[in-house]
Structures are given as structure tokens and as C-alpha cells.
Write a protein that holds these residues in place. Structure first.
Motif, PDB file in Angstrom:
ATOM      1  N   LEU A   1       0.824  -1.203   0.000  1.00 27.42           N
ATOM      2  CA  LEU A   1       0.000   0.000   0.000  1.00 27.42           C
ATOM      3  C   LEU A   1       0.863   1.259   0.000  1.00 27.42           C
ATOM      4  CD1 LEU A   1      -2.774   1.426   0.268  1.00 27.42           C
ATOM      5  CD2 LEU A   1      -2.508   1.212   2.759  1.00 27.42           C
ATOM      6  N   THR A   2       0.567   2.173  -0.954  1.00 26.29           N
ATOM      7  CA  THR A   2       1.249   3.461  -1.040  1.00 26.29           C
ATOM      8  C   THR A   2       0.207   4.567  -1.084  1.00 26.29           C
ATOM      9  OG1 THR A   2       3.131   2.521  -2.248  1.00 26.29           O
ATOM     10  CG2 THR A   2       2.807   4.900  -2.399  1.00 26.29           C
ATOM     11  N   LEU A   3       0.397   5.584  -0.241  1.00 19.57           N
ATOM     12  CA  LEU A   3      -0.460   6.759  -0.229  1.00 19.57           C
ATOM     13  C   LEU A   3       0.345   7.959  -0.712  1.00 19.57           C
ATOM     14  CD1 LEU A   3      -2.270   6.300   3.215  1.00 19.57           C
ATOM     15  CD2 LEU A   3      -3.023   5.535   0.941  1.00 19.57           C
ATOM     16  N   THR A   4      -0.287   8.787  -1.543  1.00 18.56           N
ATOM     17  CA  THR A   4       0.391   9.934  -2.151  1.00 18.56           C
ATOM     18  C   THR A   4      -0.343  11.217  -1.797  1.00 18.56           C
ATOM     19  OG1 THR A   4       1.198   8.620  -4.020  1.00 18.56           O
ATOM     20  CG2 THR A   4       1.081  10.999  -4.330  1.00 18.56           C
ATOM     21  N   ALA A   5       0.423  12.246  -1.457  1.00 26.20           N
ATOM     22  CA  ALA A   5      -0.131  13.571  -1.212  1.00 26.20           C
ATOM     23  C   ALA A   5       0.821  14.599  -1.810  1.00 26.20           C
ATOM     24  CB  ALA A   5      -0.319  13.828   0.279  1.00 26.20           C
ATOM     25  N   GLY A   6       0.261  15.564  -2.518  1.00 22.57           N
ATOM     26  CA  GLY A   6       1.098  16.588  -3.129  1.00 22.57           C
ATOM     27  C   GLY A   6       0.292  17.849  -3.383  1.00 22.57           C
ATOM     28  N   ALA A   7       0.988  18.934  -3.660  1.00 22.45           N
ATOM     29  CA  ALA A   7       0.323  20.202  -3.951  1.00 22.45           C
ATOM     30  C   ALA A   7       1.299  21.112  -4.688  1.00 22.45           C
ATOM     31  CB  ALA A   7      -0.179  20.873  -2.677  1.00 22.45           C
ATOM     32  N   ARG A   8       0.726  22.041  -5.433  1.00 26.69           N
ATOM     33  CA  ARG A   8       1.526  23.041  -6.139  1.00 26.69           C
ATOM     34  C   ARG A   8       0.880  24.407  -5.926  1.00 26.69           C
ATOM     35  NH1 ARG A   8       4.783  22.041 -10.860  1.00 26.69           N
ATOM     36  NH2 ARG A   8       5.517  23.948 -11.861  1.00 26.69           N
ATOM     37  N   TRP A   9       1.692  25.359  -5.512  1.00 28.22           N
ATOM     38  CA  TRP A   9       1.253  26.748  -5.428  1.00 28.22           C
ATOM     39  C   TRP A   9       1.801  27.492  -6.628  1.00 28.22           C
ATOM     40  CZ3 TRP A   9       4.581  31.037  -4.996  1.00 28.22           C
ATOM     41  CH2 TRP A   9       3.928  32.276  -4.887  1.00 28.22           C
TER      42      TRP A   9
END
Length: 758
Positions: free
Chosen positions: A437-445
Motif C-alpha cells: 500500500l502506497t499513499l500519495t499527497a502533493g500540492a503546487r502553489w
């Protein structure tokens, strides 16, 4: 009835694919599907490990499938449609999952981004880049707002050039083809030593063109251009690599409206035959100022001169790799194009019908610092970085409209200077919660700022009608637009076993706002604002039957807020172009891609797309327009996204089905040094609309397009001779409609290429 037949045809296609998979699961063979490495998440991974909808093509696959330039990719990617822009053959209008753009003026940005070696190419008017010596191409579907940034709401086309080799070698290629096609292409690796590698690539292409102008005798719509690229690689140590590329190219390809002789330019031609045009505007060379050439009826054509530098400095440090990615690109463009083919009634006016002349310089610079690494004994993977982009554009463009012989109206003659600056910070973390199991979180401003400035070049513009920045401001039109936004991404993937991975994701991305710069009065230069795309996906990545079948599927639900809907329509004094945030757009569908190694040397593939696109949440202006249409008021029916029947239109270039089937067979002749490899593919796309208001002339029926080729070569790969055809059955379908004039696809073409590897 047609819809029922379309569904039946699609079901038959899927059934056939299932049957092929069963056949492929028969007795074991040595053949396996290729392992493809991609950078869809800005780091190297197997395509089977990536929770992103991506189609990837290796150099061998590009060659086998006859993909010679980016526009050819659309025949192999599910839910992707593409065409050259009207008038401008150097520009590709890509549509992925219903999102695309047909405008090339510099105040518009495409929703499908083009990248070369991770450097964004801002201008759509020259994105049909030449394939010098390609390592692979990736087509990402859906918004890529976190790792790629703005203007990728539809997706991205990412091209990776082959790096310089460590040994001397290369290839030379010569080709001929239909309509006087002539091609020379080659590359050579020239290592200086182990620390300094070089590569030189070049091409030259010339073609008479498949359209005969029966008024001037000119041959039109031929591809022509040349380019040179120098690649340098510096490897001072095991932890540092610096790749630098310099490119210079020239492109003169145009895409003039044409039709089959004896048929109407105002409808899709119903049968094949000689392609003609009637404009009196000549391709005779003209070195005079733009307007003088247009009024003299000379200089029709296009000239793009592009210079570019890319640099990627990779340094291993702090448990990962830092990449300093720099890009500079300068494009000088001049064109004179008749979009009315000498007049809608076929008058063949010597100064053309509706003519746009354009002289522009576009300059862009970008700098990115990217870090990729793993921490906590490989439990956390990270991609993070900072991005800076700036662009300066200066465009002088003139619109003329001929209403009678010797009577040509100059609708507008103006110079537009516009700039944009964008800065961004981004990061994405992959948390390997367990081995499966892999969880991904990301964001770009992202923060971007755009500015425009207009100057009217006419000696005596109409009172109050001068196209100047002062008049724009006087009419309440802003001279700058600023957008600041955070676009997140979340995903979860689960490795069911060694061969099957499941995933789900949520991603946002946005497309920049701008101005309707083609307006001919100050009040027409209306601004439009950013559109925001939100995408949910779930899918499976699988390799089955001892690596003989790769089967990947993705389901998506896409919601676009404040969709930018472009349109063009006739007025008493020419064409009016307008784009506004008039509605939302919703699309949902499924995409299936399969590669099957049936037997040793025998490979088949399929790419199937199903989508259902529609406009949502029409603005108050559109609702009023529909009410006016129902009441029979003028200037309300068949404009914008309202059909002649007063309904909301169907989004353009969004066929319900796209189905591609193909394969190749490699056979070595016993007791010899020769092989033969036939290859073929067939692309079926269901009926679709190709004009925003769904005018009747903009409907095109479903169509099968067949490409095929056969290669005879030596087993040691020294020599290869390839004979190929595109659109082998000479099918005709509509691609664009500009103010009543239909643009149709190119006819059948053949080519013969001889290649020598050394």
C-alpha cells in the motif's frame, strides 16, 4: 440508428480484443511485452507502477507505428483527438478528454502542454516539433497540476530526446513520398572521451503539397522545414551529469482550407478526389511590409524560425538528486493566410477572402530546481521543487476582408505586446505504508501575472475605435490579470500481487486566463479567466500470462469549472472571435490499453477510449441567449455554445468512442541476414462535432483510418527499407469549421525511406 451501430461496433471491437487476449494466453513463448520506463511523476518508474493515465512509446514503437511527428500520436492514445490548426501547419490542436484549444494568438494558452526534455513549450503556434532522435514520448491524460503545473488541464505531451552515446555511431535516412515529398534525416554520436559526449542531429523536409490552387496554380499544404540540434553531455564525476542541447529549426508548413474538386468548401467532402483551393492570394515571395503584401495579393505562406537551448544539470546530494532544468526558446513567426479561400462563394479574389497577416516574436525562459529522493529506508519518496517562467511576445497582426474585386477592407492593424510571469512551488510525497500500500499527497502553489499593451497601426482608425490600451481601459477591460492558486493531488495504490496494481486518485489543475486579442474593436478585447479542472480516477495496471499481456485500464470523472469555450462566427465586417467562461464541462469515461506478445515476433496492441462530455452550469448570459433564441431574436442561435436549435451544444472533438487496433510481425528469413516486418494499425472514432455551436456543417460521421507499412532490413540492423502509407483507404472527415469554411483531413499519402545505421 447511427448511435446504435456505433455501440455495436465498439462492443465488437472490445470482444475482438478479449478474444486476442485469450489467444495470447495460449502455449508459452519466449516473447514478452517490453518494459517501458516513464517519468510521468517526474522520476523514473515502470509504467506499471505509476498511478497516472499515461501512454508511452519507445523509439522502436514510434518507428514501427509510423509516428514521425507529434500529431501522429493522436491515432494511438485513447480519448485523444488532434489536428493542425486552421491555416497554420506548424501548430497542433490537441484535445484530451474533451479539453483542447484551437487558438494560437499569444494571449491564449493550450490545455494540453508540450514538453521537450522537461521544458515547457508555451506557444501552440509552433508545437509540432520535429523528432530528431527520440528516446521516448509520453502522453499524460487528465490534469497534471501538481508536478507539471498550469496549462495541463487536459494533459501533456512529453518528448524525451536520446542523449549522446558513449560510442561513435548514428544513422542516416533518406526518403521520398507522395506529392513530391523528400526527406533527409540523420544523427551521429561523437564522444570526445568518457567525460564529454556529443551528438549532432539534423533533418531536411520538403513537399510540394497535396492541394492545387486552381486560381494561381500554386501547390499548397506541403510540409517543409529543416533543423539542426547539438547535444552535449558532461560527466565530471559519478555524482554529476550536465546535459545541454542547442537547436535551430525552420518550418514553413501551412494548412489551407481545401476541398475535393466538384464539391463544396462549406461541407465535408463526401468522396475522395483531387484537392483544390480557389484563393487568388499567391505564394509569390514578398519582402514588403505585411499590409502591402496582403493588398498586393502576395506572400501567402508561413515562416517559423526557432532557436532553443535546454540544460539539465543533475547533482546527487542529500540522499537524492537535484536537477537544475533551464530552458530558453525564441520563435520568429511570419504568415499570411486566407481563411475564406478567396471568398465563400468561390470568387477567387486576388487579395483573398478573409486574410490574417501575422509578424511576431515570442521569447520564453524557464528555470526549475527539482529534487527527487527517498527517505526512511525507502518508506518515503519525494519529488519537490521550485519553478520560474517568463515570456515576452510582440505580435503585429492585420485582418483584411475582401467584399468585391478591388474592394478590400482593413478590419484591424495592430501590435500586441504581452508578457507573463509565473512562479511555483511544488512537492509530492509517496508514503509506502506497507509493502503493498502506497499513499500519495502533493500540492503546487502557482502565482502568475499577465499584462497586455495594444497599439493601433492604422493612420486614421475610427473615432473611439482605435485598438489602444487606453481605449481598453476606458471600456473597463483590464490590462493585467493575476492568478494565485493551489492545486493538490492525492492518490492511493495497492499492489494486489507482483503483476497487478490498483489505484485511485484526485487531482486538480488550471488553465490560465487571457484576452480575446483577435477582436477588431476595443470592446471586443474581452478578458476570460482561469478554468479549474478537478479529476477523479481509478484504475488497474497489470502484466499477465508470464509478461505476455500488458493490460491497463483507467476510469475517470472530470469536472471543469469556468470552462473557456472559444467560438468564431460571421459578422457584416468579417469574423468575430470570442472566448468566455460561459459554463462548466463534465466528462466521464474509461480508457483501456493493451499490448500482447502473441508469439515470438508477433505483437498486437489496442487503445480504447469511451467518454461522455457535456456542458454544465451555463452562465446567466447563456441562459438569456437560449431564451432569446427560443423567442426568435436575432444573433442568438448558433453562436457560442448555443446550437441553432437553442440547446446547449455538445463539446467539440469529444467522440464517444476512439478505438485503435494494430500489430506487427517480425520474421527473419532462414539462412540469410534479412528480416521483414509488416505493421498496420486501424483507428476508429465515432461521430463528433468540430465547431463550438454545433452548426450542421460541423458534424462528421464515424470513420476508420488505416495506416500500414512494411520494412525489409538486415538482421544486424545496418540497413532498413520501409514502405508505408497513411490514411491508406483515403477516408475524408471534418476537422475544423471556421466561419462556415470546413477544414478536412489530409488525403492518403505514401512514403519510402532507406535507413543506414552505423
Amino acid at each position: 440508428m447511427a448511435s446504435k451501430l456505433s455501440r455495436m461496433s465498439a462492443l465488437q471491437t472490445v470482444s475482438a480484443l478479449a478474444l486476442v487476449a485469450v489467444i495470447g494466453a495460449g502455449p508459452a513463448a519466449a516473447q514478452q511485452v517490453d518494459v517501458i520506463t516513464v517519468t510521468a511523476e517526474r522520476r523514473e518508474q515502470s509504467i506499471q507502477e505509476v498511478p497516472v493515465a499515461v501512454s508511452a512509446f519507445s523509439a522502436d514503437q514510434l518507428e514501427t507505428r509510423g509516428i514521425d511527428e507529434p500529431i501522429d500520436l493522436v491515432g494511438f492514445v485513447p480519448n485523444m483527438i488532434g489536428t493542425h490548426n486552421t491555416g497554420i501547419g506548424s501548430a497542433n490542436a490537441y484535445y484530451i478528454r474533451g479539453l483542447g484549444n484551437t487558438e494560437t494568438i499569444a494571449t491564449f494558452d493550450p490545455p494540453v502542454g508540450t514538453y521537450i526534455d522537461e521544458v515547457f513549450i508555451a506557444r501552440q503556434n509552433a508545437n509540432n516539433i520535429a523528432f530528431f532522435d527520440v528516446e521516448r514520448v509520453e502522453v499524460l491524460r487528465g490534469p497534471q497540476g501538481t508536478l507539471f503545473g498550469r496549462n495541463t488541464t487536459g494533459g501533456a505531451v512529453s518528448v524525451f530526446m536520446r542523449r549522446p552515446g558513449e560510442e561513435f555511431g548514428g544513422f542516416a535516412e533518406a526518403g521520398i513520398g507522395s506529392y513530391g515529398r523528400r526527406l533527409l534525416r540523420g544523427t551521429v554520436d561523437m564522444p570526445v572521451n568518457e567525460q564529454f559526449l556529443t551528438k549532432l542531429s539534423a533533418y531536411w523536409l520538403d513537399e510540394d503539397g497535396y492541394v492545387r490552387n486552381v486560381t494561381t496554380g500554386d501547390r499548397l499544404n506541403g510540409e517543409e522545414g529543416w533543423g539542426v540540434r547539438l547535444d552535449l553531455a558532461f560527466l565530471p564525476s559519478d555524482t554529476v551529469r550536465w546535459d545541454v542541447a542547442l537547436g535551430l529549426s525552420d518550418d514553413g508548413s501551412i494548412n489551407i482550407a481545401n476541398y475535393v474538386e466538384g464539391q463544396s468548401p462549406l461541407a465535408v467532402s463526401s468522396s475522395s478526389g483531387r484537392r483544390i483551393s480557389r484563393t487568388g492570394l499567391s505564394t509569390r515571395g514578398c519582402g514588403d511590409p505585411l499590409l502591402a503584401c496582403m493588398l498586393a495579393g502576395e506572400g501567402m505562406g508561413l515562416a517559423n524560425e526557432t532557436f532553443e537551448i535546454t540544460s539539465n544539470l543533475a547533482v546527487d546530494a542529500l540522499g537524492g538528486t537535484f536537477n537544475f532544468i533551464t530552458g530558453y526558446r525564441n520563435l520568429d513567426q511570419r504568415f499570411i493566410v486566407d481563411f475564406f479561400d478567396g471568398g465563400l462563394a468561390g470568387q477567387g479574389f486576388s487579395t483573398g477572402g478573409f486574410v490574417i497577416g501575422n509578424e511576431a516574436e515570442h521569447s520564453q525562459f524557464s528555470q526549475e530546481i527539482k529534487f527527487t529522493g527517498s527517505f526512511m529506508e525507502g518508506r518515503v519518496d519525494v519529488v519537490a521543487g521550485a519553478y520560474y517562467f517568463t515570456e515576452d511576445n510582440s505580435t503585429t497582426f492585420i485582418d483584411t476582408f475582401t467584399v468585391a474585386p478591388g474592394v478590400t477592407l482593413v478590419l484591424a492593424d495592430r501590435t500586441l505586446d504581452n508578457t507573463q510571469t509565473s512562479v511555483a512551488l511544488y512537492s509530492q510525497f509517496d508514503f509506502h505504508v506497507t509493502d503493498r500500500l502506497t499513499l500519495t499527497a502533493g500540492a503546487r502553489w502557482t502565482n502568475e501575472d499577465k499584462e497586455i499593451d495594444f497599439r493601433d497601426n492604422r493612420a486614421a482608425p475610427p473615432p473611439g475605435g482605435a485598438l489602444t490600451t487606453a481605449n481598453l481601459l476606458a471600456n473597463g477591460i483590464p490590462e493585467d490579470l493575476t492568478t494565485s492558486l493551489i492545486t493538490p493531488r492525492f492518490a492511493a495504490q495497492y499492489q494486489l500481487n507482483d503483476d497487478v496494481m490498483l489505484f485511485a486518485s484526485y487531482t486538480q489543475g488550471f488553465k490560465s486566463g487571457g484576452w480575446n486579442a483577435r477582436g477588431t474593436t476595443p470592446t471586443a478585447i474581452q478578458p476570460f479567466f482561469r478554468e479549474l479542472a478537478t479529476n477523479w480516477e481509478a484504475g488497474i495496471r497489470s502484466v499477465l500470462f508470464e509478461n505476455r499481456v500488458r493490460l491497463n485500464a483507467t476510469a475517470f470523472w472530470l469536472d471543469v469549472e469556468d470552462y473557456q469555450a472559444p467560438s468564431a462566427f460571421n459578422t457584416a465586417t468579417g469574423i468575430q472571435f470570442i472566448t468566455l467562461n460561459d459554463a462548466g464541462l463534465r466528462n466521464r469515461g474509461v480508457e483501456i490499453e493493451a499490448d500482447i506478445a502473441v508469439a515470438d515476433g508477433f505483437n498486437v496492441f489496442a487503445a480504447i477510449g469511451r467518454q461522455d462530455a457535456e456542458y454544465t452550469n451555463p452562465s446567466a448570459r447563456i441562459q438569456q441567449q437560449q431564451a432569446d433564441c427560443i423567442a426568435g431574436l436575432p444573433n442568438s442561435a448558433g453562436q457560442g455554445i448555443v446550437t441553432p436549435n437553442c440547446n446547449l451544444a455538445v463539446p467539440v472533438r469529444s467522440p464517444e468512442w476512439t478505438v485503435t487496433l494494430g500489430g506487427s510481425y517480425y520474421y527473419e528469413f532462414p539462412g540469410s541476414n534479412f528480416y521483414v516486418q509488416p505493421a498496420a494499425s486501424a483507428r476508429w472514432q465515432s461521430d463528433q462535432w468540430f465547431q463550438t455551436s454545433n452548426l450542421p456543417a460541423s458534424f462528421t460521421d464515424s470513420v476508420w483510418l488505416v495506416n500500414a507499412g512494411i520494412t525489409l532490413g538486415t538482421v544486424d540492423r545496418d540497413w532498413a527499407l520501409e514502405l508505408a502509407c497513411n490514411n491508406c483507404t483515403d477516408e475524408i472527415y471534418g476537422q475544423s469549421l471556421l466561419a462556415g469554411v470546413v477544414y478536412i483531413n489530409p488525403p492518403r499519402r505514401w512514403s519510402l525511406k532507406l535507413r543506414r545505421n552505423f
